[in-house]
Motif scaffolding. Structure first.
Motif, PDB file in Angstrom:
ATOM      1  N   LYS A  57       0.871  -1.182   0.000  1.00  0.00           N
ATOM      2  CA  LYS A  57       0.000   0.000   0.000  1.00  0.00           C
ATOM      3  C   LYS A  57       0.905   1.229   0.000  1.00  0.00           C
ATOM      4  CE  LYS A  57      -4.125   2.023   0.818  1.00  0.00           C
ATOM      5  NZ  LYS A  57      -5.429   1.778   0.185  1.00  0.00           N
ATOM      6  N   PRO A  58       1.180   1.830  -1.153  1.00  0.00           N
ATOM      7  CA  PRO A  58       2.102   2.963  -1.200  1.00  0.00           C
ATOM      8  C   PRO A  58       1.666   4.141  -0.338  1.00  0.00           C
ATOM      9  CG  PRO A  58       1.733   2.100  -3.404  1.00  0.00           C
ATOM     10  CD  PRO A  58       0.742   1.428  -2.501  1.00  0.00           C
ATOM     11  N   VAL A  59       0.366   4.490  -0.407  1.00  0.00           N
ATOM     12  CA  VAL A  59      -0.145   5.653   0.323  1.00  0.00           C
ATOM     13  C   VAL A  59      -1.471   5.300   0.975  1.00  0.00           C
ATOM     14  CG1 VAL A  59      -0.921   8.055   0.152  1.00  0.00           C
ATOM     15  CG2 VAL A  59       0.945   7.238  -1.325  1.00  0.00           C
ATOM     16  N   GLU A  60      -1.576   5.587   2.275  1.00  0.00           N
ATOM     17  CA  GLU A  60      -2.855   5.408   2.977  1.00  0.00           C
ATOM     18  C   GLU A  60      -3.157   6.629   3.833  1.00  0.00           C
ATOM     19  OE1 GLU A  60      -5.099   2.484   6.187  1.00  0.00           O
ATOM     20  OE2 GLU A  60      -3.648   1.667   4.770  1.00  0.00           O
ATOM     21  N   SER A  61      -4.401   7.070   3.774  1.00  0.00           N
ATOM     22  CA  SER A  61      -4.866   8.173   4.611  1.00  0.00           C
ATOM     23  C   SER A  61      -5.728   7.616   5.733  1.00  0.00           C
ATOM     24  CB  SER A  61      -5.692   9.169   3.792  1.00  0.00           C
ATOM     25  OG  SER A  61      -4.942   9.686   2.719  1.00  0.00           O
ATOM     26  N   GLY A  62      -5.399   7.985   6.972  1.00  0.00           N
ATOM     27  CA  GLY A  62      -6.210   7.542   8.101  1.00  0.00           C
ATOM     28  C   GLY A  62      -5.735   6.237   8.691  1.00  0.00           C
ATOM     29  N   GLY A  63      -4.451   6.139   8.996  1.00  0.00           N
ATOM     30  CA  GLY A  63      -3.914   4.925   9.612  1.00  0.00           C
ATOM     31  C   GLY A  63      -4.106   4.928  11.116  1.00  0.00           C
ATOM     32  N   ARG A  64      -3.688   3.842  11.749  1.00  0.00           N
ATOM     33  CA  ARG A  64      -3.771   3.760  13.209  1.00  0.00           C
ATOM     34  C   ARG A  64      -2.418   4.115  13.822  1.00  0.00           C
ATOM     35  NH1 ARG A  64      -4.849  -2.589  14.333  1.00  0.00           N
ATOM     36  NH2 ARG A  64      -6.387  -2.186  12.675  1.00  0.00           N
ATOM     37  N   ARG A  65      -2.473   4.716  15.000  1.00  0.00           N
ATOM     38  CA  ARG A  65      -1.248   5.179  15.640  1.00  0.00           C
ATOM     39  C   ARG A  65      -0.461   3.997  16.192  1.00  0.00           C
ATOM     40  NH1 ARG A  65       0.517  10.021  17.313  1.00  0.00           N
ATOM     41  NH2 ARG A  65      -1.504  11.034  16.962  1.00  0.00           N
ATOM     42  N   GLY A  66       0.817   3.897  15.777  1.00  0.00           N
ATOM     43  CA  GLY A  66       1.718   2.900  16.324  1.00  0.00           C
ATOM     44  C   GLY A  66       2.644   3.533  17.341  1.00  0.00           C
ATOM     45  N   VAL A  88       4.414  -4.970   8.881  1.00  0.00           N
ATOM     46  CA  VAL A  88       3.469  -4.025   8.292  1.00  0.00           C
ATOM     47  C   VAL A  88       4.195  -2.791   7.761  1.00  0.00           C
ATOM     48  CG1 VAL A  88       1.544  -2.470   8.814  1.00  0.00           C
ATOM     49  CG2 VAL A  88       1.505  -4.814   9.655  1.00  0.00           C
ATOM     50  N   GLU A  89       5.235  -2.368   8.452  1.00  0.00           N
ATOM     51  CA  GLU A  89       5.992  -1.188   8.026  1.00  0.00           C
ATOM     52  C   GLU A  89       6.597  -1.372   6.635  1.00  0.00           C
ATOM     53  OE1 GLU A  89       6.014  -1.266  12.514  1.00  0.00           O
ATOM     54  OE2 GLU A  89       6.264  -2.733  10.891  1.00  0.00           O
ATOM     55  N   ASN A  90       6.888  -2.606   6.258  1.00  0.00           N
ATOM     56  CA  ASN A  90       7.465  -2.874   4.941  1.00  0.00           C
ATOM     57  C   ASN A  90       6.409  -2.925   3.838  1.00  0.00           C
ATOM     58  OD1 ASN A  90       9.938  -3.136   6.217  1.00  0.00           O
ATOM     59  ND2 ASN A  90       9.803  -5.368   6.365  1.00  0.00           N
ATOM     60  N   MET A  91       5.132  -2.977   4.236  1.00  0.00           N
ATOM     61  CA  MET A  91       4.037  -3.106   3.285  1.00  0.00           C
ATOM     62  C   MET A  91       3.390  -1.769   2.952  1.00  0.00           C
ATOM     63  SD  MET A  91       2.411  -6.485   5.142  1.00  0.00           S
ATOM     64  CE  MET A  91       0.956  -6.613   4.106  1.00  0.00           C
ATOM     65  N   ASN A  92       3.944  -0.691   3.460  1.00  0.00           N
ATOM     66  CA  ASN A  92       3.357   0.639   3.263  1.00  0.00           C
ATOM     67  C   ASN A  92       4.462   1.692   3.362  1.00  0.00           C
ATOM     68  OD1 ASN A  92       2.117   2.958   5.467  1.00  0.00           O
ATOM     69  ND2 ASN A  92       1.242   2.875   3.424  1.00  0.00           N
ATOM     70  N   THR A  93       4.431   2.677   2.469  1.00  0.00           N
ATOM     71  CA  THR A  93       5.437   3.742   2.495  1.00  0.00           C
ATOM     72  C   THR A  93       4.939   4.974   3.245  1.00  0.00           C
ATOM     73  OG1 THR A  93       6.363   2.983   0.388  1.00  0.00           O
ATOM     74  CG2 THR A  93       6.924   5.217   1.083  1.00  0.00           C
ATOM     75  N   HIS A  94       3.833   5.539   2.783  1.00  0.00           N
ATOM     76  CA  HIS A  94       3.285   6.747   3.408  1.00  0.00           C
ATOM     77  C   HIS A  94       1.969   6.408   4.108  1.00  0.00           C
ATOM     78  CE1 HIS A  94       6.117   9.489   1.511  1.00  0.00           C
ATOM     79  NE2 HIS A  94       5.867   8.930   0.331  1.00  0.00           N
ATOM     80  N   CYS A  95       1.928   6.583   5.424  1.00  0.00           N
ATOM     81  CA  CYS A  95       0.683   6.403   6.168  1.00  0.00           C
ATOM     82  C   CYS A  95       0.363   7.722   6.871  1.00  0.00           C
ATOM     83  CB  CYS A  95       0.790   5.268   7.181  1.00  0.00           C
ATOM     84  SG  CYS A  95      -0.817   4.807   7.870  1.00  0.00           S
ATOM     85  N   LEU A  96      -0.722   8.353   6.464  1.00  0.00           N
ATOM     86  CA  LEU A  96      -1.103   9.670   6.952  1.00  0.00           C
ATOM     87  C   LEU A  96      -2.159   9.555   8.053  1.00  0.00           C
ATOM     88  CD1 LEU A  96      -1.326  10.997   3.342  1.00  0.00           C
ATOM     89  CD2 LEU A  96       0.396  11.750   4.990  1.00  0.00           C
ATOM     90  N   GLU A  97      -2.182  10.518   8.923  1.00  0.00           N
ATOM     91  CA  GLU A  97      -3.113  10.482  10.061  1.00  0.00           C
ATOM     92  C   GLU A  97      -4.550  10.775   9.643  1.00  0.00           C
ATOM     93  OE1 GLU A  97      -3.853  12.698  14.378  1.00  0.00           O
ATOM     94  OE2 GLU A  97      -2.164  13.300  13.098  1.00  0.00           O
ATOM     95  N   ASN A  98      -4.727  11.769   8.787  1.00  0.00           N
ATOM     96  CA  ASN A  98      -6.067  12.244   8.435  1.00  0.00           C
ATOM     97  C   ASN A  98      -6.703  11.387   7.345  1.00  0.00           C
ATOM     98  OD1 ASN A  98      -6.453  14.980   9.925  1.00  0.00           O
ATOM     99  ND2 ASN A  98      -4.353  15.040   9.151  1.00  0.00           N
ATOM    100  N   GLU A  99      -7.929  10.946   7.591  1.00  0.00           N
ATOM    101  CA  GLU A  99      -8.642  10.104   6.635  1.00  0.00           C
ATOM    102  C   GLU A  99      -9.372  10.980   5.632  1.00  0.00           C
ATOM    103  OE1 GLU A  99     -11.668   6.241   6.586  1.00  0.00           O
ATOM    104  OE2 GLU A  99     -11.158   7.234   8.471  1.00  0.00           O
TER     105      GLU A  99
END
Length: 255
Positions: A57-66, A88-99
């Motif tokens: 998942k290159p970019v996701e908006s609205g992830g959960r806080r780790g 999981v960190e290897n399966m995603n590059t950009h995880c943004l807080e705001n959905e």
């Protein structure tokens, strides 16, 4: 299988690219159409068929806080459903807080999309797995960076063929045809359509026939609803019944 439609889809194998014929990009006709569910399904079926695979998942908006950063909910979902042994960190590059649309989330959070980082992470997974199933964010025309970088640009940067996920219900003809035509106008290589939430009946079956006739793109899977979306076994059962490995392989022209 509709041979006429398969002939329409046939094309010479692409030479070059980041990793020749290694991955597939999953986009959708809309947000919430079920891209993550289908990404999990394809990843699961590939692994079950003996093809080592992982989602990305290159970019996701609205992830959960780790502990140190936001984590991709979509990547966590696929990892758990498919039983993947990957961080999981290897399966995603950009995880943004705001959905919200990525371009707004990037701006609000003072960040910028880094295509080089996305390519680095994609290549790292390609070095470990035979196939990588890349999931987009929202529909194919969603902006990742305002006015200059959209999901279709990401698909072309990764040089990947594409599968479109569409609904089975009312409105899907318009949304799917528009998505196909936009993708074609932007030079995206479409290999098939997957209908999600299929329940059968005259209307849904006619929707599929109309989409195939209007676009010349074959519906490679009709995936039914899972009665218990929190139950991984239920989801795996749906995947096994609805996603055919040989049909998927043929559409993607994988050896």
């Amino acid at each position: 299988m509709n041979e006429a439609l398969l002939n329409i889809q046939k094309r010479p194998a692409k030479k070059g690219g980041l990793v020749l014929n290694r991955g597939i990009f999953i986009t959708g006709t809309d947000t919430g159409v079920g891209k993550t569910f289908i990404t999990a399904g394809i990843t699961y079926i590939l692994n079950k068929s003996g093809v080592s695979s992982c989602s990305f998942k290159p970019v996701e908006s609205g992830g959960r806080r780790g502990k140190e950063a936001f984590l991709s909910n979509d990547s966590i979902f696929v990892k758990q459903v498919c039983g993947l042994d990957e961080d999981v960190e290897n399966m995603n590059t950009h995880c943004l807080e705001n959905e919200m649309s990525p371009h707004i989330a990037f701006e609000l959070e003072g960040q910028d999309v880094k295509v080089s980082d996305i390519k680095r992470d994609y290549m790292a997974l390609c070095s470990k797995y035979e196939r990588v199933v890349v999931e987009g964010c929202g529909g194919i025309a969603v902006p990742i960076k305002r006015d200059c970088f959209y999901v279709d640009d990401l698909i072309k940067e990764l040089e990947l063929p594409c599968i479109i996920v569409a609904r089975a219900s009312l409105g899907t003809i318009n949304h799917t045809i528009l998505t196909v035509e936009y993708a074609r106008s932007r030079g995206v290589d479409i290999r098939g359509i997957i209908i999600n939430g299929y329940e059968g009946g005259t209307i849904q079956d006619d929707n599929i026939k109309t989409i195939e006739s209007a676009t010349g793109i074959y519906v490679i899977s009709k995936v039914s609803k899972c009665s218990e979306m929190e139950d991984a076994d239920c989801m795996r059962d749906v995947f096994e019944k609805c996603i055919d490995f040989e049909r998927l392989k043929m559409a993607l022209e994988w050896e």
